[in-house]
Design an enzyme around this catalytic site. Structure first.
Site, short mmCIF file in Angstrom:
data_model
loop_
_atom_site.label_atom_id
_atom_site.label_comp_id
_atom_site.label_asym_id
_atom_site.label_seq_id
_atom_site.Cartn_x
_atom_site.Cartn_y
_atom_site.Cartn_z
N ARG B 31 0.85 -1.20 0.16
CA ARG B 31 0.03 -0.03 0.07
C ARG B 31 0.91 1.11 -0.06
O ARG B 31 0.51 2.24 -0.69
CB ARG B 31 -0.95 -0.11 1.25
CG ARG B 31 -2.23 -0.83 0.97
CD ARG B 31 -3.03 -0.63 2.17
NE ARG B 31 -3.81 -1.78 2.36
CZ ARG B 31 -3.56 -2.96 3.14
NH1 ARG B 31 -2.81 -2.75 4.16
NH2 ARG B 31 -4.16 -3.88 3.38
N CYS B 54 -7.42 -20.01 13.29
CA CYS B 54 -8.32 -19.82 14.42
C CYS B 54 -9.81 -20.54 13.89
O CYS B 54 -10.64 -20.80 14.77
CB CYS B 54 -8.71 -18.50 14.92
SG CYS B 54 -7.10 -17.67 14.88
#
Lengths: 466, 466
Positions: B31, B54
């Site tokens: 970015r 997770c």
């Protein structure tokens, strides 16, 4: 010199107002002082003590089955703890110099003076009741007390029609709209502001407007009620604005409240610009060694703007009572102020705010940047991830967090607590980006929505400075 | 002197590890820097990039339908953003002096050197796999990668029996127990600790034990697995401890992880007492100007104890990546540390902790008082008010908050965020009693459970000092 307690008569604490702040103060003082040390007399003009006014919409809506569930402690329970709570007894005068209060029994009209060594003023707030034609017609209801709630329920039971108008679209207004929807009414909300929930910025209030319309509620914004129209039986039949009439078999007023400080004003006690009593950090009325005040009748310090505000909310009242009772009982505690947190819901729409809105910041002389983000309550791939919008204000240059508003579904409202603590700690939005918040897919995306907003706000602060 | 970017070849950033920390770093650097300024090459030895480890228990349990939902960004998507992510390519050596890494293609075995100007090490963690007889038998599964998850699902599909043993009762263990219950298995959890969830104090872990038993899960605490027993087909058939055998058609290992730092160790980079890489606040490896590290392979500062810890958690990895990418890209960001927040659930039981347990506090040389309270997620009179237990630790004398643990039902887990922010701000429990948290009957009692705990902790600190 040490005196044995039995060698002197106890001090007397008088409490005006038998609800959250007053009775919390009395209870906490009693925990610290025995009846031999401190006599506690409390006066309440109404029928009920220590009730949850915040629970009334849920009782009216049917989520709470009975009135008694909203009563935390009855007068008999207070008596059993050594607090002499005298119901239906109004205090009509405070004689500050003479250290006494004049009371009048509401039913008999009998008057009496009661002296005090220490006084707690917890007279609460009174709902704003606009002076409109028809405002006193049967079928027009406030929802401040349990008596009000019972009258409204009786009115609903006695009414054949199914149209209701709620006047006002703040917390009480939107909660009562939900209650009446739950009771099967066609609900119209008439609201003076451009959007509902004026405690939010209008762009966030717009989301509430849209969601409430989605629930089948007619939202009439930017409209002032000019009259209440009645039928041949004298009962309300419609609510009129300048441009329209809305049929109403029942009308609920949810316009807001003002501090109930007539007694305090007459006694010459210091009031602030919002009409509330002014206290120091120990909740003692300024300039008065032996008088404390708390709950909906006081102004509180807004820790973000540094200015006093009036906020009627049970959780503050309970905290005030706790602080007052501790100090009255010989301990030490303070109430430093608030950051302006509030949460509410309309059916499954959750609404939360803390800190300053844009106009609050401007009024406080603060310049700010603002960002809004959309995220979800759980990991995007987890079932029932609900969308929420988070708006964040940060001070220009310093990046200090100034406020957060959240509108969304399940899991949206209480996320505002993260910002409430960060405001209290005067964190910057950049500091917030590193907060170690609970993460697991059923509970949050890997970046909690509040952190996503903090990241964007950090970028906005940098860009603004650059 | 200003040089035009076109006058020089771009710098090269090499990233080791294509998951949360590494690819967040790469994305953030991209970015800030164009491909003309910064070439980005990343190596991942596995089949998948940027996936949510997770989320694996919820995929195995059926809450998440497909593996692809757990992949945040594919190699192709990274390529489209100008990041050259080379899959199935293992880094086998870091030549710090030569500023290059040696790679080996997993499938072909082809080796090559790639030079770097800047290096990001994000090699993650590897699951602890005890050296037990039978550990490599078919039907014994780890759950660290998407490949692991797929192998487990295949194993479940191929198994006729319905018995499962989970070894370990930490986050992965309890989440996998839930997943297997959801799949219809008879689940036994064998756990070395006195209670499950060793990240909680035992008194709070006991509540988890009881709740899991209530869900029909057999809880075997204080027991070490000594062997995996196999049948005639060579497949697992039971798990043995010193005193018993538990039938198992499938075994899931959820014992925990260690930092994957073999490469870093061989390269002479600094490792801490937990085996993780040591970085400065900008996530730069200590003593190395041009090497950063983040995610499960680093140690992080515990802001409460002032000591380094190893915590493998996707939310930290993402933050590290964000910080590294910003710094690599020429900006400035830091990761100050953690307070040790974690949340989890087993069916409808929510489990949360932040800060120090009692033994952490002792180890850090801190003396403390501890209190526990029971309260509810909503006003007691509101429907579906769910009970929760909150334990709070505060430092003796100063009253500084040291830790909070919460076990309860809906609305329990994310309340720990309040304490996480308060820990970050080094608040005392007495300061916490004044926190302006969101209150409305559907969301909280008038005193939020965390405030109830803070009040009791305040009293305990005073009493201890008195």
């Amino acid at each position: 010199m040490t005196m044995s307690p039995t060698n002197r008569s106890p001090e007397r604490l008088v409490v005006i107002g038998g609800d959250a702040a007053g009775m919390s103060a009395a209870s906490q003082a009693r925990r610290l002082r025995t009846p031999d040390e401190l006599e506690i007399v409390a006066f309440e003009r109404g029928h009920f003590s220590s009730f949850s006014a915040c629970g009334i919409p849920y009782w009216v809506g049917g989520d709470v089955a009975t009135r008694d569930e909203l009563i935390a402690r009855t007068p008999e329970e207070h008596a059993a703890r050594g607090i002499d709570l005298r119901m239906r007894t109004e205090v009509t005068e405070i004689d500050v110099a003479g250290r006494r209060v004049r009371t009048r029994a509401v039913d008999s009209g009998a008057e009496a003076w009661t002296s005090y060594d220490k006084l707690v003023i917890a007279t609460g707030a009174r709902p704003i009741r606009p002076d409109l034609p028809g405002i006193d017609a049967p079928g027009v209801h406030g929802v401040q007390t349990l008596d009000d709630g019972q009258a409204l329920l009786d009115s609903l039971a006695a009414t054949r029609g199914r149209s209701a108008v709620v006047v006002g679209a703040g917390y009480i207004g939107v909660e009562m709209a939900e209650a009446l929807v739950n009771r099967g009414y066609e609900v119209t909300v008439v609201n003076r502001g451009k959007e509902p929930m004026a405690t939010l910025d209008p762009d966030m209030g717009r989301l509430v407007h849209e969601a409430m319309e989605g629930l089948g509620i007619r939202m009439v914004d930017d409209a002032a009620v000019t009259k209440i129209l009645t039928g041949d039986d004298g009962r309300v039949r419609a609510v009129g604005t300048e441009s329209a009439e809305y049929p109403a078999d029942v009308v609920v007023l949810g316009i807001g409240v003002r501090p109930e400080t007539g007694l305090a004003r007459a006694a010459g006690l210091p009031l602030g610009e919002h009409g509330g009593l002014l206290t120091d950090l120990s909740m003692r009325v300024r300039g008065h060694e032996n008088i404390w005040a708390g709950g909906d009748c006081v102004e509180v310090m807004d820790l973000v703007s540094g200015r006093e505000r009036h906020i009627a909310l049970g959780t503050h009242a309970n905290k005030h009572g706790q602080v007052i009772g501790t100090n009255v009982g010989g301990g030490y505690a303070t109430f430093p102020g608030v950051v302006g947190t509030a949460v509410s819901k309309v059916c499954d729409l959750e609404i939360a705010r803390t800190g300053l809105r844009e106009k609050d910041a401007r009024r406080a002389g603060l310049q700010y940047v603002t960002v809004s983000i959309e995220s979800t309550s759980r990991a995007g791939y987890y079932p029932n991830a609900a969308s929420m919008k988070v708006k964040m204000l940060a001070e220009r240059r310093t990046g200090r967090l100034l406020g957060v508003q959240i509108v969304g579904r399940e899991g949206a409202a209480k996320r505002v607590d993260i910002a409430a603590v960060a405001l209290t700690a005067r964190m910057t939005v950049e500091e917030m980006t590193a907060l170690d918040l609970g993460y697991a897919p059923p509970f949050s995306p890997v970046w909690d929505p509040v952190l996503v907003a903090a990241r964007k706000a950090t970028a906005a602060v940098r860009e603004d400075a650059g």
